[in-house]
Design a protein around this motif. Sequence first.
Motif, PDB file in Angstrom:
ATOM      1  N   GLU A 119       0.833  -1.206   0.000  1.00 22.65           N
ATOM      2  CA  GLU A 119       0.000   0.000   0.000  1.00 22.65           C
ATOM      3  C   GLU A 119       0.872   1.263   0.000  1.00 22.65           C
ATOM      4  OE1 GLU A 119      -3.894  -1.663   2.491  1.00 22.65           O
ATOM      5  OE2 GLU A 119      -2.175  -0.824   3.587  1.00 22.65           O
ATOM      6  N   PHE A 120       1.944   1.239   0.781  1.00 26.51           N
ATOM      7  CA  PHE A 120       2.868   2.361   0.849  1.00 26.51           C
ATOM      8  C   PHE A 120       3.441   2.675  -0.536  1.00 26.51           C
ATOM      9  CE2 PHE A 120       7.311   3.802   1.424  1.00 26.51           C
ATOM     10  CZ  PHE A 120       7.116   4.945   2.176  1.00 26.51           C
ATOM     11  N   ILE A 121       3.898   1.638  -1.231  1.00 25.35           N
ATOM     12  CA  ILE A 121       4.484   1.809  -2.561  1.00 25.35           C
ATOM     13  C   ILE A 121       3.429   2.260  -3.572  1.00 25.35           C
ATOM     14  CG2 ILE A 121       5.506   0.572  -4.528  1.00 25.35           C
ATOM     15  CD1 ILE A 121       7.535   1.282  -2.271  1.00 25.35           C
ATOM     16  N   LEU A 122       2.277   1.613  -3.582  1.00 29.87           N
ATOM     17  CA  LEU A 122       1.236   1.973  -4.562  1.00 29.87           C
ATOM     18  C   LEU A 122       0.694   3.381  -4.318  1.00 29.87           C
ATOM     19  CD1 LEU A 122      -0.603  -1.424  -5.076  1.00 29.87           C
ATOM     20  CD2 LEU A 122       1.254  -0.400  -6.434  1.00 29.87           C
ATOM     21  N   ASP A 123       0.639   3.830  -3.063  1.00 31.16           N
ATOM     22  CA  ASP A 123       0.248   5.210  -2.767  1.00 31.16           C
ATOM     23  C   ASP A 123       1.302   6.193  -3.289  1.00 31.16           C
ATOM     24  OD1 ASP A 123      -2.075   4.317  -1.588  1.00 31.16           O
ATOM     25  OD2 ASP A 123      -1.465   4.799   0.472  1.00 31.16           O
ATOM     26  N   PHE A 124       2.578   5.828  -3.144  1.00 25.10           N
ATOM     27  CA  PHE A 124       3.666   6.649  -3.672  1.00 25.10           C
ATOM     28  C   PHE A 124       3.521   6.803  -5.190  1.00 25.10           C
ATOM     29  CE2 PHE A 124       7.823   7.154  -5.615  1.00 25.10           C
ATOM     30  CZ  PHE A 124       8.409   8.155  -4.863  1.00 25.10           C
ATOM     31  N   VAL A 125       3.273   5.684  -5.871  1.00 27.70           N
ATOM     32  CA  VAL A 125       3.108   5.699  -7.326  1.00 27.70           C
ATOM     33  C   VAL A 125       1.919   6.579  -7.715  1.00 27.70           C
ATOM     34  CG1 VAL A 125       2.508   4.275  -9.333  1.00 27.70           C
ATOM     35  CG2 VAL A 125       4.235   3.476  -7.710  1.00 27.70           C
ATOM     36  N   ALA A 126       0.802   6.434  -7.027  1.00 27.21           N
ATOM     37  CA  ALA A 126      -0.390   7.235  -7.338  1.00 27.21           C
ATOM     38  C   ALA A 126      -0.110   8.724  -7.167  1.00 27.21           C
ATOM     39  CB  ALA A 126      -1.556   6.801  -6.450  1.00 27.21           C
ATOM     40  N   ALA A 127       0.614   9.092  -6.109  1.00 28.78           N
ATOM     41  CA  ALA A 127       0.936  10.499  -5.877  1.00 28.78           C
ATOM     42  C   ALA A 127       1.859  11.035  -6.981  1.00 28.78           C
ATOM     43  CB  ALA A 127       1.585  10.673  -4.505  1.00 28.78           C
ATOM     44  N   LYS A 128       2.842  10.240  -7.389  1.00 26.18           N
ATOM     45  CA  LYS A 128       3.762  10.660  -8.457  1.00 26.18           C
ATOM     46  C   LYS A 128       3.012  10.841  -9.773  1.00 26.18           C
ATOM     47  CE  LYS A 128       7.685  11.433  -6.812  1.00 26.18           C
ATOM     48  NZ  LYS A 128       8.163  12.803  -6.849  1.00 26.18           N
ATOM     49  N   LYS A 129       2.059   9.960 -10.044  1.00 30.24           N
ATOM     50  CA  LYS A 129       1.292  10.065 -11.283  1.00 30.24           C
ATOM     51  C   LYS A 129       0.501  11.374 -11.341  1.00 30.24           C
ATOM     52  CE  LYS A 129       0.766   5.208 -12.559  1.00 30.24           C
ATOM     53  NZ  LYS A 129      -0.181   4.088 -12.725  1.00 30.24           N
ATOM     54  N   LYS A 130       0.126  11.898 -10.172  1.00 29.64           N
ATOM     55  CA  LYS A 130      -0.612  13.163 -10.129  1.00 29.64           C
ATOM     56  C   LYS A 130       0.308  14.372 -10.208  1.00 29.64           C
ATOM     57  CE  LYS A 130      -4.479  11.415  -7.417  1.00 29.64           C
ATOM     58  NZ  LYS A 130      -5.129  11.400  -6.104  1.00 29.64           N
ATOM     59  N   SER A 131       1.556  14.227  -9.747  1.00 33.21           N
ATOM     60  CA  SER A 131       2.429  15.397  -9.630  1.00 33.21           C
ATOM     61  C   SER A 131       3.518  15.488 -10.696  1.00 33.21           C
ATOM     62  CB  SER A 131       3.090  15.413  -8.249  1.00 33.21           C
ATOM     63  OG  SER A 131       4.006  14.334  -8.121  1.00 33.21           O
ATOM     64  N   ALA A 132       3.687  14.456 -11.509  1.00 30.19           N
ATOM     65  CA  ALA A 132       4.777  14.444 -12.485  1.00 30.19           C
ATOM     66  C   ALA A 132       4.265  14.016 -13.857  1.00 30.19           C
ATOM     67  CB  ALA A 132       5.875  13.487 -12.019  1.00 30.19           C
ATOM     68  N   GLN A 133       5.038  14.324 -14.877  1.00 29.66           N
ATOM     69  CA  GLN A 133       4.745  13.848 -16.222  1.00 29.66           C
ATOM     70  C   GLN A 133       5.254  12.415 -16.325  1.00 29.66           C
ATOM     71  OE1 GLN A 133       6.773  16.013 -19.333  1.00 29.66           O
ATOM     72  NE2 GLN A 133       6.313  14.443 -20.838  1.00 29.66           N
ATOM     73  N   VAL A 134       4.345  11.468 -16.500  1.00 26.46           N
ATOM     74  CA  VAL A 134       4.715  10.053 -16.558  1.00 26.46           C
ATOM     75  C   VAL A 134       5.067   9.683 -17.992  1.00 26.46           C
ATOM     76  CG1 VAL A 134       3.928   7.692 -16.175  1.00 26.46           C
ATOM     77  CG2 VAL A 134       3.274   9.494 -14.568  1.00 26.46           C
ATOM     78  N   ILE A 135       6.244   9.100 -18.160  1.00 28.01           N
ATOM     79  CA  ILE A 135       6.713   8.673 -19.476  1.00 28.01           C
ATOM     80  C   ILE A 135       6.441   7.191 -19.686  1.00 28.01           C
ATOM     81  CG2 ILE A 135       8.779   8.349 -20.901  1.00 28.01           C
ATOM     82  CD1 ILE A 135       9.919  10.830 -19.533  1.00 28.01           C
ATOM     83  N   HIS A 136       6.617   6.407 -18.623  1.00 25.85           N
ATOM     84  CA  HIS A 136       6.505   4.950 -18.743  1.00 25.85           C
ATOM     85  C   HIS A 136       6.218   4.354 -17.362  1.00 25.85           C
ATOM     86  CE1 HIS A 136       7.474   0.865 -20.032  1.00 25.85           C
ATOM     87  NE2 HIS A 136       8.269   0.766 -18.992  1.00 25.85           N
ATOM     88  N   THR A 137       5.464   3.273 -17.348  1.00 24.64           N
ATOM     89  CA  THR A 137       5.268   2.491 -16.129  1.00 24.64           C
ATOM     90  C   THR A 137       5.486   1.025 -16.471  1.00 24.64           C
ATOM     91  OG1 THR A 137       2.906   2.166 -16.523  1.00 24.64           O
ATOM     92  CG2 THR A 137       3.525   4.090 -15.209  1.00 24.64           C
ATOM     93  N   CYS A 138       5.768   0.227 -15.471  1.00 24.30           N
ATOM     94  CA  CYS A 138       5.823  -1.219 -15.708  1.00 24.30           C
ATOM     95  C   CYS A 138       4.945  -1.908 -14.673  1.00 24.30           C
ATOM     96  CB  CYS A 138       7.255  -1.759 -15.698  1.00 24.30           C
ATOM     97  SG  CYS A 138       8.142  -1.586 -14.163  1.00 24.30           S
ATOM     98  N   ALA A 139       4.336  -2.970 -15.102  1.00 19.18           N
ATOM     99  CA  ALA A 139       3.406  -3.714 -14.263  1.00 19.18           C
ATOM    100  C   ALA A 139       4.154  -4.448 -13.157  1.00 19.18           C
ATOM    101  CB  ALA A 139       2.636  -4.717 -15.120  1.00 19.18           C
ATOM    102  N   GLU A 140       3.400  -4.876 -12.176  1.00 19.67           N
ATOM    103  CA  GLU A 140       3.955  -5.614 -11.041  1.00 19.67           C
ATOM    104  C   GLU A 140       4.649  -6.889 -11.516  1.00 19.67           C
ATOM    105  OE1 GLU A 140       2.175  -7.987  -7.171  1.00 19.67           O
ATOM    106  OE2 GLU A 140       1.110  -6.207  -7.877  1.00 19.67           O
ATOM    107  N   GLN A 141       5.857  -7.104 -10.981  1.00 19.81           N
ATOM    108  CA  GLN A 141       6.644  -8.293 -11.302  1.00 19.81           C
ATOM    109  C   GLN A 141       7.071  -8.973 -10.006  1.00 19.81           C
ATOM    110  OE1 GLN A 141       9.898  -6.313 -13.202  1.00 19.81           O
ATOM    111  NE2 GLN A 141       8.964  -6.318 -15.212  1.00 19.81           N
ATOM    112  N   ASP A 142       6.894 -10.273  -9.942  1.00 17.04           N
ATOM    113  CA  ASP A 142       7.362 -11.056  -8.800  1.00 17.04           C
ATOM    114  C   ASP A 142       8.845 -11.330  -9.002  1.00 17.04           C
ATOM    115  OD1 ASP A 142       8.052 -13.014  -6.948  1.00 17.04           O
ATOM    116  OD2 ASP A 142       6.227 -14.171  -7.235  1.00 17.04           O
ATOM    117  N   GLN A 143       9.668 -10.891  -8.042  1.00 15.98           N
ATOM    118  CA  GLN A 143      11.108 -11.101  -8.141  1.00 15.98           C
ATOM    119  C   GLN A 143      11.643 -11.938  -6.981  1.00 15.98           C
ATOM    120  OE1 GLN A 143      12.723  -7.065  -8.731  1.00 15.98           O
ATOM    121  NE2 GLN A 143      12.625  -7.486 -10.919  1.00 15.98           N
ATOM    122  N   GLY A 144      10.813 -12.808  -6.461  1.00 15.26           N
ATOM    123  CA  GLY A 144      11.245 -13.679  -5.373  1.00 15.26           C
ATOM    124  C   GLY A 144      10.926 -13.058  -4.025  1.00 15.26           C
ATOM    125  N   LEU A 145      11.935 -12.507  -3.350  1.00 11.62           N
ATOM    126  CA  LEU A 145      11.722 -11.886  -2.041  1.00 11.62           C
ATOM    127  C   LEU A 145      10.898 -10.607  -2.121  1.00 11.62           C
ATOM    128  CD1 LEU A 145      15.183 -12.192  -0.210  1.00 11.62           C
ATOM    129  CD2 LEU A 145      13.046 -13.367   0.322  1.00 11.62           C
TER     130      LEU A 145
END
Length: 183
Positions: free
Chosen positions: A93-119
Amino acid sequence: MHLKTLFALIILMVGTPAFAEPPPTEFVMQSLEPTGGKMLRPKSWFYSEGHRGSMYMWTLSREDITGNRPYTTGVRVQTFVGVKKGTGKTAKEFILDFVAAKKKSAQVIHTCAEQDQGLFNRVCLETVEGPHHILYSLFWGSDGMDIAVVSIAGTTKELWETFAPTFQKMGDFELIDMDRFPK
């Protein structure tokens, strides 16, 4: 006077433009203490740590930031342990809230979907914020592990193309040396 001649004259008078700087080609392995993690660092760059309580921060920058001086080009990795206790949110939730806030305050060029990287699970967000071009790589612990990681790779818009390959190389880092911990 032709435009090419004028441009050549300006370069001779003020030097090569900043965007003509070659990217770093020689890297060394940088240990991230106290977790024992590892990250490639351009040999000529600087390394700094700044840990406070349950937040760990490492900065690898082209400029020397000794004495809290700012930097223009570099990578900062911040790790937050005990996110739920500190924020009332899960690490995700902390990370996704950060992303949502950045999307509102910055010009977004690219995003990548959630990836499972083990830990960890990872998402990314590439932005333009004022004069800066930034790539955020954001992680949260898998299986309820209460850790969030924010990696910020950035420079000026003019220098982005020069340093993007460097940031890509540095983005493949190891946060924790698991061999240090009993199994």
